[in-house]
Design a protein around this motif. Structure first.
Motif, PDB file in Angstrom:
ATOM      1  N   VAL A 142       3.171  14.350  -8.441  1.00  0.00           N
ATOM      2  CA  VAL A 142       4.534  15.527  -8.497  1.00  0.00           C
ATOM      3  C   VAL A 142       4.970  15.643  -9.880  1.00  0.00           C
ATOM      4  N   SER A 143       5.419  14.483 -10.510  1.00  0.00           N
ATOM      5  CA  SER A 143       5.739  14.508 -12.013  1.00  0.00           C
ATOM      6  C   SER A 143       4.983  15.328 -12.684  1.00  0.00           C
ATOM      7  N   ARG A 192       0.749  -1.254   0.091  1.00  0.00           N
ATOM      8  CA  ARG A 192       0.030  -0.058  -0.094  1.00  0.00           C
ATOM      9  C   ARG A 192       0.878   1.244  -0.016  1.00  0.00           C
ATOM     10  N   MET A 242       2.013   9.265  -5.390  1.00  0.00           N
ATOM     11  CA  MET A 242       2.466  10.468  -5.151  1.00  0.00           C
ATOM     12  C   MET A 242       3.496  11.119  -6.468  1.00  0.00           C
ATOM     13  N   LEU A 247       1.018   3.972  -2.839  1.00  0.00           N
ATOM     14  CA  LEU A 247       0.775   5.502  -2.408  1.00  0.00           C
ATOM     15  C   LEU A 247       2.090   6.434  -2.940  1.00  0.00           C
ATOM     16  N   ARG A 284       6.995  27.506 -18.538  1.00  0.00           N
ATOM     17  CA  ARG A 284       8.081  28.432 -18.727  1.00  0.00           C
ATOM     18  C   ARG A 284       8.444  28.796 -19.950  1.00  0.00           C
ATOM     19  N   ALA A 285       7.656  28.437 -20.884  1.00  0.00           N
ATOM     20  CA  ALA A 285       7.829  28.708 -22.415  1.00  0.00           C
ATOM     21  C   ALA A 285       7.962  30.331 -22.505  1.00  0.00           C
ATOM     22  N   ALA A 287       4.095  22.770 -14.611  1.00  0.00           N
ATOM     23  CA  ALA A 287       4.765  24.016 -14.250  1.00  0.00           C
ATOM     24  C   ALA A 287       5.918  24.316 -15.463  1.00  0.00           C
ATOM     25  N   SER A 288       6.730  23.250 -15.968  1.00  0.00           N
ATOM     26  CA  SER A 288       7.731  23.404 -16.590  1.00  0.00           C
ATOM     27  C   SER A 288       7.347  24.124 -18.080  1.00  0.00           C
ATOM     28  N   MET A 324       2.665  17.747 -11.981  1.00  0.00           N
ATOM     29  CA  MET A 324       2.674  19.151 -11.435  1.00  0.00           C
ATOM     30  C   MET A 324       3.943  19.685 -12.144  1.00  0.00           C
ATOM     31  N   ALA A 325       5.111  18.978 -12.047  1.00  0.00           N
ATOM     32  CA  ALA A 325       6.477  19.486 -12.369  1.00  0.00           C
ATOM     33  C   ALA A 325       6.489  19.909 -13.715  1.00  0.00           C
ATOM     34  N   ILE A 326       5.954  18.787 -14.589  1.00  0.00           N
ATOM     35  CA  ILE A 326       6.030  18.949 -16.060  1.00  0.00           C
ATOM     36  C   ILE A 326       4.980  20.119 -16.418  1.00  0.00           C
TER      37      ILE A 326
END
Lengths: 444, 323
Positions: free
Chosen positions: A15-16, A3, A11, A7, A26-27, A22-23, A18-20
């Motif tokens: 997170v990945s 489990r 997560m 999890l 940046r264009a 967010a990246s 969100m990061a991608i």
């Protein structure tokens, strides 16, 4: 266990994602250039943010008082100040740029530093309001206005002028029978005499690395032709093959050996060095006009009457411009993302009004205003007035090496000169390092 | 009949299986829903943790594969180019060396040195003197690193510094160096300051660990005629093993996160001689405008500290002490 692993994977995916995403934001953003119009209506309401370089105790009241006066004049306006020091403003500005959070008005040097804002479309085009032929532009020293021109357009407002001179203790010179040096050799001879008296001839604090660079800038202006310097400031056209570079660095090595405490300088702050001069522990300190009133005043052991200055003298063999002085105006730009461009422009006009310009030039600030007629015998110290006379007479204003060059080249200069002063690198190795850094910048 | 009965049985059995599996599915769905519903109690903490801890870590790795221009906002993908560049960057290797030197010296002084000092302090009979020495050694840790950095900047000053003055007064003038101004001594001068600052904190933690050891063990050792040095080696050291492991972890990870003291005292100079990975990340991001390369160096620091943490977990799991 399973489990927890599931999890963790979920997560990680979140997170990945969100990061991608967010990246992706940046264009590059291609916004239209913003041009300040002379007849634009000013809406005297809202909050105006301002990033200054007047964070030190002596200077900070200037903008506080100016902001307060402007708010009194226009009750609907609230001015928010972010006052930084000479060192911290660099980091703060870059943080604000990277996070697209520049204030409405922000400080800028000339050279590569200011050009970056223009390149990134972050500075409002002020040509129609501050070019030399405009009503407001005519109030400034033309060379100061020209320093903020890139690609034929004006992007900044010069607030004050600055240049580097060798400050000296008149009493020490008089007591030891030394005259003001007219050549580099005379300066070295003067150092020998002062050394024999038991005093440090020139105090240098080079912990921050830029103080020694200022010597190099002035010596390069003397030893390398202006056209070559301009070419070498651009990494794409730089060659650094002129023999003047080696000559200038060798002169600096002589100065370090005969006039200073040698490699110790790399462990001493510039503030300590200027205190040594003010506290009569050294006979000379290479300083900016804007430091004149701080190094000699009624509160310091070195009194204003005992303070003198001269331009760092050139060597007899100098092949460059021996009338050049190292220095540059410093000023402010308006953010293209500002919602209050007209108001920001109005505030800049307000702080360069004659009364504010005179206040800036007078003690305790002692920052010689770029406004014509603001520096006079009545409001400024005699040293500042005399410095301005020399500054206005120079045919070539050599920019600061660390702001004229790209960051990579500037770092090569800063580190190389520290190594040269400490004795771990030769002059030739320093120039080779600078040329390599320029090539690396050009290849990127 | 038989067939019909079979069909009936079969039908009945089929219905029974379907009901049972449907029931199980419903049960699982209920269980999953119940778990999801109970997750709400920790949801806020998890979101904060993900957003402020794990997201920046992953984002940093992504940034490390790019080259960006902070002024124009342009970003280009360079793959592992920044990592390849890192391998050929002499300053990265000298910074890594400085971090390692920082870690080794700190472990010697702040772990082993502090352990010995704590052992000596805790072996004092007088309660007053035990408290006095603990407090005295802890004082430097109560001072901020920035203030300590400035304090030592003046101690190392060539003209007014107390260190040079003491060395001259004691006949050691020939050994005087430009402590912060020389490429050979700058980082060690900073490390020395750091030991002064962190030594007392470690000593206090070891003192607490020693106090937790039951007094009967020491009493029995005394009765058996075991001397103080042997008591430290054979009783105190093994019974404070967990604290020692923790202190080694904290000290090594701290050594890889060094930043403030270097920035205050030398700014990484002269000629990058006192750069550590933390200051070199800063230099690349905020001075050279190269956030991608700075992120690549930061990733290396992250991996180094992660490995240290993993090694510590393995160590403490293996040697948990209980009595």
């Amino acid at each position: 266990m399973k489990r927890i692993a599931r999890l963790a994977v979920l997560m990680g995916m979140a997170v990945s994602g969100m990061a991608i995403s967010a990246s992706a934001t940046r264009a590059s953003s291609s916004r239209k250039p913003v041009v300040a119009e002379p007849g634009a209506t000013v809406d005297y309401s809202g909050t105006l943010s301002l990033l200054t370089k007047f964070g030190v105790q002596q200077l900070s009241p200037y903008f506080v008082n100016a902001a307060h006066a402007y708010e009194t004049l226009h009750p609907g306006v609230h001015v928010v100040l972010d006052q930084q020091t000479d060192d911290s403003v660099k980091d703060k500005t870059k943080t604000l740029v990277a996070s697209n959070s520049l204030p409405d008005i922000y400080f800028s040097w000339t050279g590569n530093w200011g050009e970056n804002f223009v390149r990134g479309n972050r500075a409002v085009d002020l040509s129609k309001v501050i070019a030399s032929d405009t009503e407001w532009g005519k109030t400034f020293t033309p060379a100061a206005v020209a320093s903020f021109v890139w690609h034929g357009k004006n992007y900044g407002m010069p607030l004050y002028l600055d240049a580097k001179f060798m400050g000296y203790n008149k009493q020490v010179f008089s007591k030891l029978g030394i005259g003001v040096p007219k050549s580099f050799d005379e300066l070295l001879s003067a150092c020998d005499t002062i050394h024999k008296s038991g005093m440090t001839p020139i105090s240098i604090g080079n912990k921050e690395a830029w103080p020694a660079i200022h010597y190099i800038g002035q010596l390069l202006a003397y030893d390398v032709p202006e056209a070559t310097l301009e070419k070498d400031f651009n990494p794409k056209t730089a060659t650094y093959t002129d023999p003047g570079y080696l000559a200038a660095l060798n002169q600096f090595t002589s100065l370090v050996t005969r006039c200073t405490d040698g490699g110790n300088m790399n462990g001493v702050s510039f503030a300590t060095a200027i205190e040594d001069f003010s506290n009569l522990k050294s006979a000379m300190y290479y300083q900016e006009i804007i430091e004149f009133d701080g190094s000699a005043s009624a509160q310091t052991p070195l009194k204003q009457n005992d303070f003198g200055f001269f331009v760092l003298p050139p060597a007899a063999s100098a092949k460059g411009d021996t009338k050049a002085i190292e220095g540059a105006p410093e000023g402010y730009m308006i953010n293209t993302r500002s919602k209050h461009v007209s108001l920001a422009l109005d505030f800049l006009k307000f702080i360069t009004s004659m009364s504010n310009a005179e206040a800036l030039s007078a003690p305790p600030y002692g920052q010689p205003s770029a406004v014509i007629g603001a520096v006079t015998d009545k409001n400024s110290s005699s040293s500042v007035v005399a410095g301005m006379v020399d500054l206005n007479a120079t045919p070539f204003l050599m920019p600061w090496l660390d702001t004229a060059n790209t960051p990579g080249v500037a770092s090569a200069w800063l580190n190389g000169i520290q190594a040269l002063a400490g004795g771990s690198m030769s002059a030739a190795q320093v120039i080779e390092g600078v040329a390599t850094a320029a090539k690396a910048d050009a290849d990127r | 009949m038989k067939a019909a009965g079979s069909r009936a049985i079969g039908k009945g059995a089929g219905v029974g299986r379907t009901d049972a599996s449907t029931g199980r599915l419903r049960g699982r769905a209920r269980e999953a829903f119940r778990q999801c519903f109970s997750f709400r109690w920790v949801a806020a903490a998890v979101i904060v943790l993900v957003w402020f801890v794990y997201f920046p870590v992953v984002d940093n790795f992504i940034i490390s594969t790019t080259r960006s221009d902070i002024y124009t906002g342009d970003v280009s993908y360079v793959g592992l180019g920044n990592y390849s560049r890192l391998l050929h960057d002499k300053v990265v290797w000298s910074a890594l060396w400085n971090n390692c030197a920082y870690a080794v010296i700190s472990v010697i002084f702040q772990v082993f040195g502090a352990f010995i000092l704590a052992g000596i302090i805790e072996s004092l009979r007088s309660d007053f003197w035990r408290r006095f020495w603990r407090a005295l050694y802890f004082v430097p840790s109560a001072i901020s690193l920035t203030v300590t950095g400035l304090l030592f900047y003046f101690i190392y000053q060539p003209q007014i510094g107390i260190l040079d003055a003491v060395m001259r007064a004691t006949g050691l003038g020939a050994l005087i160096q430009p402590w912060l101004g020389s490429e050979h001594t700058a980082i060690y001068a900073i490390i020395a300051m750091s030991q002064w600052q962190g030594f007392g904190y470690s000593t206090l933690l070891f003192a607490v660990a020693i106090q937790k050891i039951p007094g009967e063990i020491f009493d029995a050792a005394r009765i058996d005629g075991i001397g103080p040095i042997r008591r430290i080696i054979s009783i105190t050291w093994p019974l404070t093993r967990e604290m020692t492991g923790l202190m080694i972890l904290v000290t090594i990870t701290g050594a890889f996160q060094v930043f403030n003291e270097v920035m205050v005292m030398t700014g990484g100079g002269p000629n990058n001689a006192s750069q550590v990975l933390g200051t070199w990340v800063y230099q690349q991001g905020f001075i050279q405008d190269d956030f991608g390369y700075g992120a690549a160096i930061a990733s290396v620091v992250f991996v180094a500290t992660m490995l240290t943490g993993a090694a510590h977990l393995w160590y403490t799991k293996r040697g948990r002490v209980s009595w």
